[in-house]
Enzyme design. Structure first.
Site, PDB file in Angstrom:
ATOM      1  N   ARG A  62       0.831  -1.213   0.000  1.00 22.34           N
ATOM      2  CA  ARG A  62       0.000   0.000   0.000  1.00 22.34           C
ATOM      3  C   ARG A  62       0.859   1.254   0.000  1.00 22.34           C
ATOM      4  NH1 ARG A  62      -2.843  -3.862   3.007  1.00 22.34           N
ATOM      5  NH2 ARG A  62      -1.475  -3.406   4.760  1.00 22.34           N
ATOM      6  N   GLU A  99       5.222 -11.423  13.900  1.00 24.18           N
ATOM      7  CA  GLU A  99       4.711 -11.994  15.144  1.00 24.18           C
ATOM      8  C   GLU A  99       5.055 -13.486  15.199  1.00 24.18           C
ATOM      9  OE1 GLU A  99       0.716 -10.891  15.726  1.00 24.18           O
ATOM     10  OE2 GLU A  99       0.601 -11.829  17.690  1.00 24.18           O
TER      11      GLU A  99
END
Ligand code: AMP
Length: 179
Positions: A62, A99
């Protein structure tokens, strides 16, 4: 909403995407709005107008939509930093922690030369891991980083502080609480 100048009004929140517990801040609704997109680009580049900058460096994916518009408006060149395996030429690589597990960002090794002044652009800063990998790549090629600009900051995740601790000034347009 149609006449709002508050960018948060244009950003959609999708709960539990891409996994339970994550509040996904979806900027496609901002890109979809002629007014929202224009205001976002204007505000994103405002601190940099008239400064000596050579290139905009954007983070996949993006960030490319924003970075292309900012580069055009400031009449600068554009350099992509991409996930591994997407750039066709010789690349430098930098691994960063997700993560769960790791990912790798890449830049063409000839995209910038030493002391070129660059501005980093992405849609959102969360933990700052993606941007940190980008900064490491840019420092390896000897670029001079003027700043990093984002539409959204998630302050609870500490990314902004991490990037500022690397001596890169951060510009954000809005905050969302939570992660
Ligand atoms: P980070 O490396 O943790 O700063 O994550 C930044 C990247 O992950 C950005 O490119 C964002 O597009 C994406 N991202 C992380 N968390 C979110 C979220 N809650 N909503 C939307 N995008 C996110």
């Amino acid at each position: 909403m149609q006449h709002s100048t508050d960018l948060k009004d244009y950003i959609r929140t999708i709960p539990d995407y891409p996994k339970p517990g994550i509040q996904f801040r979806d900027v496609t609704t901002l890109f979809n709005s002629p007014r929202g997109f224009r205001i976002a680009i204007d505000k994103l580049l405002h601190p940099y107008a008239g400064l000596e900058i050579d290139k905009v460096v954007a983070l996949e994916a993006r960030g490319f939509i924003l970075g292309g518009a900012v580069a055009h408006q400031l009449a600068l060149g554009f350099v992509p930093i991409r996930k591994s395996g997407k750039l066709p030429g010789n690349v430098l690589q930098e691994q960063y922690e997700l993560e769960y597990g790791q990912d790798t960002m890449e830049i063409h090794d000839d995209a910038l030369h030493k002391d070129e002044r660059v501005l980093i652009v992405d849609d959102l800063i969360a933990t700052g891991g993606t941007c940190e990998a980008g900064i490491k790549l840019l420092r390896r090629v000897g670029a001079d980083i003027v700043g990093a600009a984002f539409i959204v900051d998630l302050p609870e995740l500490g990314g902004r502080k991490k990037i500022e601790a690397m001596d890169v000034p951060v510009h954000v347009l809005c905050n969302f609480e939570g992660d």
